[in-house]
Design an enzyme around this catalytic site. Structure first.
Site, short mmCIF file in Angstrom:
data_model
loop_
_atom_site.label_atom_id
_atom_site.label_comp_id
_atom_site.label_asym_id
_atom_site.label_seq_id
_atom_site.Cartn_x
_atom_site.Cartn_y
_atom_site.Cartn_z
N HIS A 238 0.82 -1.21 0.00
CA HIS A 238 0.00 0.00 0.00
C HIS A 238 0.85 1.27 0.00
O HIS A 238 0.33 2.36 -0.20
CB HIS A 238 -0.99 0.00 1.18
N ASP B 217 0.22 -7.48 1.68
CA ASP B 217 0.68 -6.09 1.82
C ASP B 217 2.20 -5.98 1.83
O ASP B 217 2.78 -5.33 2.70
CB ASP B 217 0.08 -5.45 3.07
N SER C 76 4.84 2.78 7.87
CA SER C 76 4.51 1.61 7.05
C SER C 76 5.69 1.16 6.21
O SER C 76 6.35 1.97 5.55
CB SER C 76 3.35 1.94 6.11
#
Length: 217
Positions: free
Chosen positions: A56, A85, A165
């Site tokens: 993402h 992911d 992230s």
């Protein structure tokens, strides 16, 4: 230990993809503009390295990677796994200081101390600590699709923020235990290092470490 870990953490910037409007999930730890972190996974005997981040975060093919030296380099997207992911990048012409974060060899358990490294809210190579809540599938009440809940997760009482992230989660010895990905139900979630290893092996082949690529020990 902290300096060694930071040497293996990069910033990942991706130019916005106009075709991706509306697909960004809420409460992700990375910004909608796809600015996040990555971890140096392996490097060859020359000046190339493999970098793992989140799918993402890497939402397009125009990827720029900035390492500890502050120099921006192009990243080549090798693979994305949106279900898990994860994204794998290759970066060329990197300095020797870019070194893989060594993987953990001791299993985590509830109460283990962990640290997440990334670039929360634009603060480069910041580190935040906490403890492991649990390791395994998520509770049914967690607001995620069932396919995601049933996957193994490193669930942590660690404060993640936009920019974390794709960055590494390490144990008290500085060994890689997971890759930060999102916040759900007040807990930071990370993909366990064993799952990351399987993803890289699927992309690069089980023999890639025998063909010039090395991991930190």
């Amino acid at each position: 230990m902290t300096d060694r870990v930071r040497d293996g953490v990069v910033q990942v910037h991706v130019a916005p993809d106009p075709r991706a409007r509306g697909r960004h999930a809420p409460r992700r730890a990375a910004e909608a503009s796809s600015r996040g972190a990555g971890v140096v996974w392996a490097r060859d005997n020359g000046s190339r390295c493999l970098v793992v981040s989140n799918a993402h975060v890497v939402t397009g093919h125009a990827v720029t990677v900035v390492g500890i030296d502050g120099v921006a380099r192009d990243g080549e997207l090798l693979a994305r796994d949106t279900a898990r992911d994860l994204a794998l990048l290759r970066v060329d012409n990197v300095p020797r200081r870019w070194q893989p974060v060594p993987p953990a060899t001791v299993p985590l358990r509830a109460g283990s101390v962990v640290m997440a490294v990334g670039h929360p809210l634009g603060v480069a190579h910041a580190m935040t600590s906490g403890v492991v809540h649990s390791v395994g599938p998520l509770r049914a009440a967690m607001p995620l699709p069932e396919t995601a809940r049933t996957l193994p997760w490193l669930q942590m009482d660690v404060r993640l923020a936009p920019g974390n992230s794709g960055g590494p989660v390490v144990d008290a010895c500085g060994h890689l235990v997971g890759v930060s990905t999102m916040i759900v139900g007040g807990l930071g979630l990370a993909i366990p290092v064993a799952d990351v290893d399987r993803f890289v092996m699927d992309v690069h082949g089980p023999s890639h470490l025998a063909h010039g690529w090395t991991r930190a020990a």
